[in-house]
Design an enzyme around this catalytic site. Structure first.
Site, PDB file in Angstrom:
ATOM      1  N   ASN A   7       0.784  -1.073   0.004  1.00  0.00           N
ATOM      2  CA  ASN A   7       0.035   0.064   0.026  1.00  0.00           C
ATOM      3  C   ASN A   7       0.815   1.370   0.088  1.00  0.00           C
ATOM      4  OD1 ASN A   7      -1.632   2.067   0.479  1.00  0.00           O
ATOM      5  ND2 ASN A   7      -2.796   1.067   2.125  1.00  0.00           N
ATOM      6  N   ARG A  88      -2.543  -1.993  -3.577  1.00  0.00           N
ATOM      7  CA  ARG A  88      -3.855  -1.206  -3.233  1.00  0.00           C
ATOM      8  C   ARG A  88      -3.549   0.123  -4.247  1.00  0.00           C
ATOM      9  NH1 ARG A  88      -5.335   3.339   0.977  1.00  0.00           N
ATOM     10  NH2 ARG A  88      -7.401   3.552   0.252  1.00  0.00           N
ATOM     11  N   HIS A 177     -13.075   2.847   0.068  1.00  0.00           N
ATOM     12  CA  HIS A 177     -13.152   1.857   1.282  1.00  0.00           C
ATOM     13  C   HIS A 177     -14.029   0.454   0.384  1.00  0.00           C
ATOM     14  CE1 HIS A 177     -13.232   4.973   4.775  1.00  0.00           C
ATOM     15  NE2 HIS A 177     -11.916   4.550   4.569  1.00  0.00           N
ATOM     16  N   ARG A 238     -12.647  15.493   7.493  1.00  0.00           N
ATOM     17  CA  ARG A 238     -13.348  15.876   6.313  1.00  0.00           C
ATOM     18  C   ARG A 238     -14.912  16.156   6.808  1.00  0.00           C
ATOM     19  NH1 ARG A 238     -11.643  10.555   3.252  1.00  0.00           N
ATOM     20  NH2 ARG A 238      -9.857  10.399   4.553  1.00  0.00           N
ATOM     21  N   GLU A 374      -7.655  -4.660   5.126  1.00  0.00           N
ATOM     22  CA  GLU A 374      -7.791  -4.533   3.792  1.00  0.00           C
ATOM     23  C   GLU A 374      -6.600  -5.250   3.081  1.00  0.00           C
ATOM     24  OE1 GLU A 374      -8.471  -0.654   5.349  1.00  0.00           O
ATOM     25  OE2 GLU A 374      -9.439  -0.038   3.465  1.00  0.00           O
TER      26      GLU A 374
END
Ligand code: ADP
Length: 388
Positions: A7, A88, A177, A238, A374
């Site tokens: 990643n 990823r 996601h 955010r 993940e």
């Protein structure tokens, strides 16, 4: 067989080595602060943990460091003996609906998607290029954050903007996601002893970045993040959903530049914007007025998405919590789930224990806590691609 998962971020590489199909983690390496004066590398394997500081100029040096650590500690002697390297990739656009073996044309397409993910895809691409150089004969596989949502119906992914903006500029909702929502769906199916295709569930990935997903018959039919990961739930820094006219107002009346607005919405809003903190655990501990308000706003938004997705799905088999907050905070889960009505009943004691099933036996919908992984999902994807 050994499968590595990379990643690659703008200043970091997260690396994990799996022995598959046993899903055993052989090593976890994090290279941080790439390109800074001093970089940190953290290696975890067996039950050991090492922290190394060195100068790592770029991603190439970062991967060199990883390869040399794996060999030095006799975890993996030969990097080219890997069966696959899974990467990823944040944005797969409309192009990539599944994980894909990387070749020259895939590289080109990932590059072409940079305008849609200017912060992420360049770093992801850099990781792929470096890994291809170091292990040219090992299959390299791209696993996209957007792929799981790529089957959303048009009424879910279109914005009510002029249709040409979608046709000509690909402005639409993509969702993110996806690797986490997909992993959690499979885990949920396993726990409930059902097939994924039989399940209608709502997954709530609540971390620093958060998103909700409505899954019907094992397919993502709606999700809260949109064109970028800014839309939807209130997150650490955010804002999630806001009236887009605020952007116009900030520019026109307050004289803010587009870059300033970008920073404001992505880095200075959400929980940080309300209570100056983005760590939910700390916010709960502080408990002052602004902290409480931030949590209440975040929870209210989650409830609204649950309600919306229940209306969309009709039948809901389970509401599943994951991510740092979803997996660990009984307090937030309780706030989200109490008084949801429709016969949904939280088992407060099981919730406090972070149990997997946190609903009562008579609850109309199963309430669950499922740990996401993940990297594991990327390794699973590599394995299934190698098999086919
Ligand atoms: P990221 O999106 O960066 O991967 P994580 O999924 O690790 O983030 O989630 C980080 C968030 O989870 C932080 O806000 C952290 O405070 C929160 N968190 C972790 N453990 C707990 C806990 N026990 N109670 C409340 N919040 C927690």
């Amino acid at each position: 067989m050994n499968i590595a998962v990379i990643n690659s971020g703008s200043s970091s590489i997260k690396f994990q080595l799996f022995h598959m199909p046993e899903k055993k983690v052989l090593a976890h390496i994090l290279v941080e602060k790439i390109g800074e004066f001093i970089s940190d590398t953290i290696l975890e394997y067996e039950d050991k943990k090492l922290v190394i500081t060195s100068v790592i100029k770029n991603h190439h040096d970062g991967l060199e460091e990883i390869i040399s650590l794996l060999s030095k500690h006799e975890i993996l002697e030969d990097f080219s003996s890997l069966s696959a390297i899974g990467h990823r990739v944040v944005h797969g656009g409309e192009e990539f609906k599944t994980s894909t073996l990387i070749d020259a044309s895939v590289l080109e397409k990932i590059e072409a998607l940079i305008p849609l993910a200017p912060l992420h895809n360049p770093a992801n691409l850099e990781g792929i290029l470096v890994a291809m150089k170091k292990a040219p004969d090992v299959p390299q596989i791209a696993v996209f954050d957007t792929a799981f949502h790529s089957h959303m119906p048009q009424e879910a992914y279109l914005y009510a903007l002029p249709y040409e903006l979608y046709e000509e500029h690909k402005i639409r909702r993509y969702g993110f996601h996806g690797t986490s929502h997909a992993f959690v769906l499979k885990q949920t199916a396993e726990i409930l002893q059902k097939k994924s295709e039989e399940l209608n569930i709502i997954t709530l990935h609540l971390g620093n970045g958060s998103s909700a997903c409505a899954i019907e018959g094992g397919v993502s039919v709606d999700t809260s993040m949109g064109f970028t990961p800014l839309e939807g739930l209130i997150m650490g820094s955010r804002c999630g959903d806001i009236d887009s006219a605020i952007v116009i107002h900030l520019h026109r009346e307050l004289g803010m530049s587009i870059d300033e607005i970008d920073k404001l919405l992505n880095k200075k809003s959400g929980l940080i914007g309300i209570c100056k903190n983005n760590d939910v655990r700390t916010i709960i501990e502080l408990g002052d007025e602004k902290s409480q308000l931030a949590i209440e706003m975040m929870v209210r938004r989650i409830k609204k998405y649950i309600g919306g997705y229940m209306a969309l799905l009709g039948r809901v088999d389970a509401i599943v919590f994951t991510g740092g907050i979803g997996e660990n905070s009984a307090y937030i889960r309780e706030m989200v789930l109490e008084s949801l009505a429709c016969g949904i009943e939280l088992d407060y004691a099981q919730n406090k224990r972070n149990a997997t099933i946190i609903s009562t036996k008579i609850s109309s919908v199963k309430l669950m806590v499922v740990k996401t992984d993940e990297e594991q999902e990327i390794a699973n994807e590599c394995l299934s691609l190698l098999k086919n």
